[in-house]
Write a protein that holds these residues in place. Structure first.
Motif: not given
Length: 316
Positions: A39-45, A140-148, A163-173
């Protein structure tokens, strides 16, 4: 809670159609990743739960079905195709800009993405292996579904940047979420709630003073027998000498409040333990599943009802 239930219902509607499509060749799909560490860093919970394990424990099943009756869960399964009782893993990570949901279970993630795309006001999508993806507006909410992974679906409710932060984290970037605290928990508990940031409490309140230097809080729940839940709360931070006595008095005081009595804290004080070692204070007790369900319902029953009465997505 309403956003969580609405997103899960939307995912469920997608999973209902997963059985009819041909899967991609297994060689084109990555293995299911260890998502907590990616998961990308910065989660509050962060919530990490194992629904299948919980529903196979009598005490946990009793607690959950007191809040969401089995008949309601079965109705949701029939209407939307998702059986929450069969998910191997459910993760909910909250960020300042939105939430990331991860579901792992007996479904094909890339097909679920394609089905979700039919239920959105589309913005973009692609089906290329290994990560099918669809983005759009859902209620009314932007949703991005990704098969990981073959059986792991991530749903981002928030702006494209998340979503970009999640993808970057998944790729180790980029720097991933620090999962050390979750990884260090003994016995792999089936429910974990982690708040890796300090509390925002009034500094002049007694509890605010006590928790002022708490850096993170971790709550675990482990079913015990047929009717009890072992609950542990671990605070990590800086504590002055004698803090263990203050925490003990705080627990005794909370047990005598209306909510504390409803939850069954007064009875649970006979099993209460407290350990204070270095930067950590750990409180634990064995609570009645019935009492815990009653207290949780008093605290958030109306919110649960509102979320579950949310209308299902429109026809495809």
């Amino acid at each position: 809670m309403q956003r969580i239930v609405a997103v899960l219902i939307g995912v469920g509607a997608a999973l209902a159609g997963c059985g009819g499509a041909a899967p991609l060749p297994s060689a084109q799909l990555p293995s299911d990743p260890d998502v907590v560490a990616l998961l990308p860093s910065g989660a509050t919970s962060l919530v990490v739960a194992a629904p299948r394990r919980l529903f196979r424990e009598p005490a946990a099943r009793l607690l959950i079905t007191r809040l969401v009756p089995d008949a309601r869960l079965e109705l949701l399964r029939m209407q939307h195709g998702i059986d929450a009782r069969e998910l191997d893993q459910l993760i909910v990570a909250s960020y300042e800009s939105g939430d990331i949901f991860v579901l792992r279970g007996p479904f094909l993630a890339h097909v679920a993405v394609a089905e979700m795309a039919h239920r959105m006001i589309p913005l973009e999508s692609h089906a290329e292996a290994p990560r099918a993806r669809a983005a759009g507006i859902f209620r009314g909410t932007r949703v991005d579904a990704i098969a990981i992974g073959p059986h792991t679906l991530a749903v981002v409710a928030g702006p494209p940047a998340l979503s970009g932060r999640l993808l970057a984290s998944l790729e180790g970037e980029s720097l991933p979420f620090d999962a050390t605290e979750v990884r260090s928990l003994p016995d792999d508990p089936p429910f974990v709630w982690l708040r890796p940031v300090p509390f925002e409490l009034p500094p002049d309140a007694p509890v605010g003073i006590l928790l002022a230097r708490v850096r993170s809080t971790c709550v675990t729940a482990v079913p015990s027998g047929t009717g009890s839940i072992g609950v542990s709360v671990r605070f990590t931070g800086e504590f002055p000498p004698g803090a263990d006595g203050n925490f003990r008095r705080l627990a005794s005081s909370l047990a005598q409040t209306d909510l504390g009595r409803a939850v069954g804290m007064a009875d649970a004080m006979s099993s209460f333990t407290l350990e204070a070692v270095g930067p950590q204070v750990r409180l634990a007790a064995l609570l009645s599943a019935e009492g815990l369900a009653r207290g949780l319902w008093l605290a958030m029953g109306a919110e649960i009802e509102d979320a579950l009465s949310d209308p299902p997505p429109g026809p495809r």
